[in-house]
Enzyme design. Structure first.
Site, PDB file in Angstrom:
ATOM      1  N   LYS A 157      36.933 -80.281  48.100  1.00  0.00           N
ATOM      2  CA  LYS A 157      38.063 -79.996  46.963  1.00  0.00           C
ATOM      3  C   LYS A 157      38.682 -81.466  46.894  1.00  0.00           C
ATOM      4  CE  LYS A 157      39.502 -76.640  44.257  1.00  0.00           C
ATOM      5  NZ  LYS A 157      38.792 -75.879  43.884  1.00  0.00           N
TER       6      LYS A 157
ATOM      7  N   GLY B 220      42.052 -63.930  30.830  1.00  0.00           N
ATOM      8  CA  GLY B 220      41.831 -65.429  30.467  1.00  0.00           C
ATOM      9  C   GLY B 220      40.207 -65.408  30.469  1.00  0.00           C
TER      10      GLY B 220
ATOM     11  N   GLY C  64      45.417 -60.337  34.393  1.00  0.00           N
ATOM     12  CA  GLY C  64      45.049 -61.734  33.661  1.00  0.00           C
ATOM     13  C   GLY C  64      43.682 -61.388  32.665  1.00  0.00           C
TER      14      GLY C  64
HETATM   15  P1  NAI Z   1      42.420 -68.499  32.924  1.00  0.00           P
HETATM   16  O1  NAI Z   1      43.644 -69.638  33.101  1.00  0.00           O
HETATM   17  O2  NAI Z   1      41.495 -68.765  31.746  1.00  0.00           O
HETATM   18  O3  NAI Z   1      43.018 -67.084  33.005  1.00  0.00           O
HETATM   19  C1  NAI Z   1      44.055 -66.510  33.672  1.00  0.00           C
HETATM   20  C2  NAI Z   1      45.022 -65.740  32.767  1.00  0.00           C
HETATM   21  O4  NAI Z   1      45.827 -65.217  33.800  1.00  0.00           O
HETATM   22  C3  NAI Z   1      45.813 -66.642  31.944  1.00  0.00           C
HETATM   23  O5  NAI Z   1      45.295 -66.187  30.696  1.00  0.00           O
HETATM   24  C4  NAI Z   1      47.116 -66.459  32.361  1.00  0.00           C
HETATM   25  O6  NAI Z   1      47.747 -66.494  31.223  1.00  0.00           O
HETATM   26  C5  NAI Z   1      47.012 -65.181  33.038  1.00  0.00           C
HETATM   27  N1  NAI Z   1      48.288 -65.052  34.019  1.00  0.00           N
HETATM   28  C6  NAI Z   1      48.851 -65.999  34.713  1.00  0.00           C
HETATM   29  N2  NAI Z   1      49.671 -65.171  35.683  1.00  0.00           N
HETATM   30  C7  NAI Z   1      49.758 -63.817  35.289  1.00  0.00           C
HETATM   31  C8  NAI Z   1      50.499 -62.988  35.884  1.00  0.00           C
HETATM   32  N3  NAI Z   1      51.472 -62.756  36.698  1.00  0.00           N
HETATM   33  N4  NAI Z   1      50.267 -61.658  35.077  1.00  0.00           N
HETATM   34  C9  NAI Z   1      49.239 -61.427  34.353  1.00  0.00           C
HETATM   35  N5  NAI Z   1      48.551 -62.539  33.810  1.00  0.00           N
HETATM   36  C10 NAI Z   1      48.772 -63.570  34.381  1.00  0.00           C
HETATM   37  O7  NAI Z   1      41.582 -68.639  34.415  1.00  0.00           O
HETATM   38  P2  NAI Z   1      40.078 -68.007  34.649  1.00  0.00           P
HETATM   39  O8  NAI Z   1      39.101 -69.232  34.466  1.00  0.00           O
HETATM   40  O9  NAI Z   1      39.937 -66.663  33.977  1.00  0.00           O
HETATM   41  O10 NAI Z   1      40.341 -67.840  36.235  1.00  0.00           O
HETATM   42  C11 NAI Z   1      40.831 -66.699  36.776  1.00  0.00           C
HETATM   43  C12 NAI Z   1      41.147 -66.913  38.081  1.00  0.00           C
HETATM   44  O11 NAI Z   1      39.783 -66.902  38.760  1.00  0.00           O
HETATM   45  C13 NAI Z   1      41.779 -67.983  38.774  1.00  0.00           C
HETATM   46  O12 NAI Z   1      42.424 -67.684  39.807  1.00  0.00           O
HETATM   47  C14 NAI Z   1      40.639 -68.955  39.015  1.00  0.00           C
HETATM   48  O13 NAI Z   1      41.108 -69.811  40.181  1.00  0.00           O
HETATM   49  C15 NAI Z   1      39.670 -68.045  39.613  1.00  0.00           C
HETATM   50  N6  NAI Z   1      38.109 -68.526  39.535  1.00  0.00           N
HETATM   51  C16 NAI Z   1      37.960 -69.032  38.420  1.00  0.00           C
HETATM   52  C17 NAI Z   1      36.853 -69.723  38.120  1.00  0.00           C
HETATM   53  C18 NAI Z   1      35.943 -69.940  36.851  1.00  0.00           C
HETATM   54  O14 NAI Z   1      34.801 -70.161  36.813  1.00  0.00           O
HETATM   55  N7  NAI Z   1      36.939 -70.001  35.770  1.00  0.00           N
HETATM   56  C19 NAI Z   1      35.665 -69.635  39.183  1.00  0.00           C
HETATM   57  C20 NAI Z   1      36.444 -69.185  40.635  1.00  0.00           C
HETATM   58  C21 NAI Z   1      37.557 -68.569  40.598  1.00  0.00           C
END
Ligand code: NAI
Length: 351
Positions: free
Chosen positions: A92, A192, A190
Site C-alpha cells: 500500500k 457508489g 452506500g
Molecule cells: P464510492 O466512493 O464510489 O462509494 C461509496 C459511497 O458511500 C459514496 O457514494 C458515499 O457518498 C457513500 N457514503 C459514505 N459515507 C456514507 C454513510 N455514512 N452512509 C451512507 N453512504 C455513505 O466507493 P466504492 O468504489 O463504491 O467503494 C465502496 C467501498 O468498497 C469502499 O470502502 C472501498 O474502499 C471498498 N472497495 C472498493 C473497491 C473498488 O474497486 N472500488 C475495491 C475494494 C474495496
C-alpha cells in the site's frame, strides 16, 4: 559546547519491531521538499508475486497514524491476493495530505519512488486518489494498473461488484440452499461505484431493498421504486434484513451495534471497528463474509492485466463464491468465525 546540548534524544524506533512482528518486507519513507510530498510505501509480501496496493491520500493527524494505516492496509492486501489465488502480493502507499501539498507534483514524486522499486510494487487508486492523480503517477512509473482492458469485466469497480455479487450468491446458498436474491431482504449502505451496482443487480433479481446514501444525487433514482425503502444513514445498520451490505466506509460495526441481519457481506474494507467483533458476531449467529475475500475482484482484474492472466480474471472473480463457501463450511465445522478462518488460511498461504 557541552556534550549534553549536542546530543538530541533519539525518537523511539518501533517500526522495525512492528515490521518483524507482522512479517513486512519493506517500509519506504519518501519526502520531497518542492512538492511537499510526505509518503510511506509498504511492501508487506512479494512471496506470491509483486505487491499490489492503491495510494490513499488523507490528512493524517500524525506520521504514526499514517504508518499504522499503510501497514494495516498493506497486510490486508497480501491476505486478499493470497486468498484470490493470484500471483501477486500485498502492499500500500499513503500520502499525508496537508495544505502545502502540490498535488500533481507530489503524485509525480511518488511515481518516481515507485519506479525505483523496480516492479516489486504496483499501484492504483484508493481513497483520495483520482484517475488524474494516477495519470501523474503513471507519467513517472510503469508500475500502475492499467485503466482499461480488452477482457474480463474491464472496469475495476465493475470487477469488484462482480466479486461481491458472487459472494452474495454463495452466502444465500449457505444460508438458504438457494443463490437467488428473489424475495430476500437486503440493507445497503452506500450507493457508489460498488453499492450502486450491487443494488441494481439485487433489484433486478426481485429482492426487497433498504438503502441509504449521504449523497442525495445518488439516491434520486432509488426513491419511489417498488420494493425499495430509503432510510437515514444512521438507521441502516439496524434494519431487519437477511443481508446487510456495507459498501461505504470501514470501521462501522462494533460489538454494541444492534444488528438485525443474518449475514454481512459488502465491499467496504475493514467494516469491523476491531477484529474482536468477528467473534462477537459469530456468537450471535451472524455470518460475516470476510471483506478481504469478498472485495478482491478489483485487484484480480488489475493484476490480471499486467501479470498475464487477463483471460482468466472473470473466472477467478467468480471463484470468490467457492472460496467463501469453503471458508463458511470450515468455520461451521470448527466453530470459529469465517473471519478467523480466512485469516489463518491467508497467513498459511503467505508462509
Ligand atoms: P464510492 O466512493 O464510489 O462509494 C461509496 C459511497 O458511500 C459514496 O457514494 C458515499 O457518498 C457513500 N457514503 C459514505 N459515507 C456514507 C454513510 N455514512 N452512509 C451512507 N453512504 C455513505 O466507493 P466504492 O468504489 O463504491 O467503494 C465502496 C467501498 O468498497 C469502499 O470502502 C472501498 O474502499 C471498498 N472497495 C472498493 C473497491 C473498488 O474497486 N472500488 C475495491 C475494494 C474495496
Amino acid at each position: 559546547m557541552p556534550a549534553q546540548s549536542r546530543t538530541r534524544k533519539l525518537p523511539s524506533l518501533s517500526v522495525l519491531q512492528d515490521m518483524h512482528n507482522g512479517e513486512f518486507e519493506e517500509v519506504i519513507f519518501a519526502q520531497e521538499r518542492r512538492s511537499g510530498l510526505k509518503a510511506i510505501i509498504c511492501i508487506h509480501s512479494t512471496k506470491l508475486g509483486p505487491a499490489h496496493g492503491g495510494i490513499r491520500r488523507i490528512a493524517y493527524k500524525s506520521e504514526s497514524e499514517a504508518l499504522a494505516d499503510v501497514m494495516r492496509l498493506g497486510r490486508a492486501m497480501s491476505r486478499k491476493t493470497a486468498l484470490a489465488g493470484i500471483p501477486a502480493g500485498g502492499g500500500k502507499a499513503v500520502i499525508i495530505d496537508h495544505p502545502g501539498l502540490k498535488r500533481k507534483a507530489a503524485y509525480e514524486a511518488l511515481g518516481r519512488a515507485i519506479e525505483q522499486l523496480g516492479g516489486r510494487f504496483y499501484t492504483g487508486p484508493d481513497v483520495g486518489t483520482t484517475e488524474s492523480d494516477l495519470a501523474a503517477v503513471r507519467s513517472q512509473t510503469r508500475f500502475v494498473v492499467e485503466r482499461q482492458s480488452g477482457s474480463g469485466p474491464g472496469d475495476i469497480a465493475e470487477a469488484t461488484a462482480r466479486g461481491v455479487i458472487a459472494g452474495i450468491k454463495a452466502t444465500l446458498t449457505f444460508l438458504y440452499s438457494d443463490p437467488s436474491p428473489a424475495g430476500r431482504s437486503f440493507a445497503i449502505q452506500g450507493l457508489g461505484a460498488i453499492g450502486g451496482r450491487v443494488a441494481e443487480w439485487l433489484w433486478r433479481g426481485d429482492a426487497h431493498l433498504t438503502v441509504t446514501e449521504i449523497d442525495a444525487s445518488k439516491l434520486r433514482k432509488w426513491r419511489g421504486k417498488p420494493d425499495v425503502a430509503v432510510v437515514l444513514p444512521k438507521r441502516i445498520l439496524e434494519v431487519p434484513c437477511d443481508i446487510l451490505s456495507p459498501c461505504a466506509l470501514g470501521g462501522i460495526i462494533a460489538s454494541s451495534t444492534r444488528l438485525k441481519c443474518r449475514a454481512i457481506i459488502g465491499a467496504a474494507n475493514n467494516p469491523l471497528a476491531s477484529e474482536s467483533v468477528a467473534d462477537v458476531l459469530n456468537r450471535r449467529g451472524i455470518l460475516l463474509a470476510p471483506d478481504f475475500v469478498v472485495n478482491a475482484g478489483g485487484v484480480i482484474e488489475g493484476a490480471g492485466r499486467h501479470l498475464g492472466f487477463a483471460d482468466q480474471t472473470t473466472q477467478k472473480i467468480d471463484g470468490i463464491a467457492e472460496t467463501l463457501m469453503s471458508i463458511y463450511r470450515r468455520a461451521r465445522r470448527i466453530g470459529a468465525s469465517p473471519y478467523d478462518v480466512a485469516l489463518s488460511m491467508a497467513d498459511a498461504r503467505l508462509r
